[in-house]
Write an enzyme that holds these catalytic residues in place. Sequence first.
Site, PDB file in Angstrom:
ATOM      1  N   HIS A   1       1.621  -4.491  -0.514  1.00 31.28           N
ATOM      2  CA  HIS A   1       1.928  -3.311   0.311  1.00 31.28           C
ATOM      3  C   HIS A   1       1.056  -2.128  -0.116  1.00 31.28           C
ATOM      4  CE1 HIS A   1       4.739  -0.949   2.927  1.00 31.28           C
ATOM      5  NE2 HIS A   1       4.073   0.011   2.285  1.00 31.28           N
TER       6      HIS A   1
ATOM      7  N   HIS B   1      -1.807   1.222   1.500  1.00 36.32           N
ATOM      8  CA  HIS B   1      -2.337   2.003   2.623  1.00 36.32           C
ATOM      9  C   HIS B   1      -3.784   2.365   2.300  1.00 36.32           C
ATOM     10  CE1 HIS B   1       1.532   2.630   4.746  1.00 36.32           C
ATOM     11  NE2 HIS B   1       2.000   2.391   3.540  1.00 36.32           N
TER      12      HIS B   1
ATOM     13  N   GLN C   1       2.420   4.537  12.235  1.00 35.37           N
ATOM     14  CA  GLN C   1       2.970   5.515  11.279  1.00 35.37           C
ATOM     15  C   GLN C   1       3.923   6.527  11.925  1.00 35.37           C
ATOM     16  OE1 GLN C   1       2.104   6.644   7.497  1.00 35.37           O
ATOM     17  NE2 GLN C   1       4.127   7.189   8.290  1.00 35.37           N
TER      18      GLN C   1
ATOM     19  N   HIS D   1       7.754  -1.427   7.476  1.00 34.44           N
ATOM     20  CA  HIS D   1       8.433  -0.421   6.670  1.00 34.44           C
ATOM     21  C   HIS D   1       9.869  -0.388   7.193  1.00 34.44           C
ATOM     22  CE1 HIS D   1       4.362   0.727   5.714  1.00 34.44           C
ATOM     23  NE2 HIS D   1       4.769   1.667   4.896  1.00 34.44           N
TER      24      HIS D   1
ATOM     25  N   GLU E   1      13.068   3.203   4.797  1.00 28.04           N
ATOM     26  CA  GLU E   1      12.518   3.972   3.668  1.00 28.04           C
ATOM     27  C   GLU E   1      13.174   5.354   3.695  1.00 28.04           C
ATOM     28  OE1 GLU E   1       8.284   4.550   3.553  1.00 28.04           O
ATOM     29  OE2 GLU E   1       8.329   5.316   1.499  1.00 28.04           O
TER      30      GLU E   1
ATOM     31  N   ASP F   1       1.585   0.589  -2.798  1.00 29.31           N
ATOM     32  CA  ASP F   1       1.836   1.490  -1.663  1.00 29.31           C
ATOM     33  C   ASP F   1       0.765   2.574  -1.552  1.00 29.31           C
ATOM     34  OD1 ASP F   1       3.071   2.475   0.589  1.00 29.31           O
ATOM     35  OD2 ASP F   1       4.850   3.231  -0.411  1.00 29.31           O
TER      36      ASP F   1
END
Length: 427
Positions: free
Chosen positions: A57, A59, A152, A210, A213, A309
């Site tokens: 995971h 970005h 996102q 996701h 969260e 992450d």
Amino acid sequence: MLDLLVTNATLPDGRTGMSVAVQSGRIAEVTPGLAAPAHETVDAGGQLLSPPFCDPHFHMDATLSYGLPRVNESGTLLEGIRLWGELKPLLKAEDLVARALAYCDWAVARGLLAIRSHVDTSDASLLAVEALLEVRRRVAPVIDLQLVAFPQDGVLRTPGGIDNMKRALDLGVDIVGGIPHFERTMSDGAISIQLLCEAAARRGTLVDMHCDETDDPLSRHIETLAFETQRLGLQGRVNASHCTSMHSMDNYYVSKLLPLIAESGVSVVANPLINITLQGRHDTYPKRRGMTRVPELMAAGVTVAFGHDCVMDPWYGLGSGDMLEVAHMGLHVAQMTSRQGMRACFDAVTVNAAKVMHLQGYGLAPGCDASFVLLQARDPIEAIRLRANRLKVWRKGRLLAETPAVVTTLTDEKGPRGVTFVMPPRP
Ligand code: FE2
């Protein structure tokens, strides 16, 4: 004649004095004390030889952008998303590619050879998608880079969000992502899960969302995700990332939820460095840790892995691609301090992460890719304790990176002597 022979290695399962023979990029044999002619022989000196680290995971479109155009003052997830929204119109593809490639160099140096990165599809230009597809092509010889189409700003909340997602997948992005807790309402979140899972089922792709969260104990999209996984026959093909709300959920509800997740074959990725940093921000004291229930999920039979992450981006200003740092934090936050628990944290950044990512040819067994890392540590627990130095990193039999052994020289009345932080043998 073998291409490579690594001798006297300790393996993560505890076997010692092991030899690993390599031929044509694959592991030919794993056996104790093998002596055979090879173009290169490396004496591991009893140190730990591990399969490569995997980050399930990340970005990569945001990495190394810390401070652009400003830093996250509140340190919250929501300000991070706002900040990323400020940065997006300023992004240039070549800068994004350069930052991602710089990060990939760090990753290789740390023995991190497989990364699943989410890529933001909210922007209709798909600039970040095109850039990371280019990065995936460029790093293919050294890193398995998987890309997740990640809306996102919410796939329903963003005008054209569903179309952007489809176009990203058509361009070659591998996996369907989502962010149900960021949609406008709980029911929109559930609808987004249904739509996205149906799209994945039609296309035959994996799913990685996701999910929850948040510190809201009533954010229960994981339940919908597990249900949709079963309904659509996607068992074993879906991952839920973060699941931090589970930290705050009612215990009775969780006792019902855990078997549902296990039955659906949904895996879970916790992101310890980021969860402990971003969650609990609305609390006074006591402050919740916010990480999902890792040992309980593992005990229920769910595959649980740890992800990094973020590294130096709008959400997190630290990090260096070191999955042992991730495992170290996960161990502490989950209080997994038993010997078994500590070893499970090592698995969370190696074999479990590889399973989440559906990696082929991963592992230290005959027939697997000859990809492994020699660590300056004697076992997985010591590797986590020391965030051990990566002495050598190989991929498919090719040496990619080397770091000299770390030894600090102390000088006293007896003269200079080396210290390596390894516990001396008991007298
Ligand atoms: Fe994430």
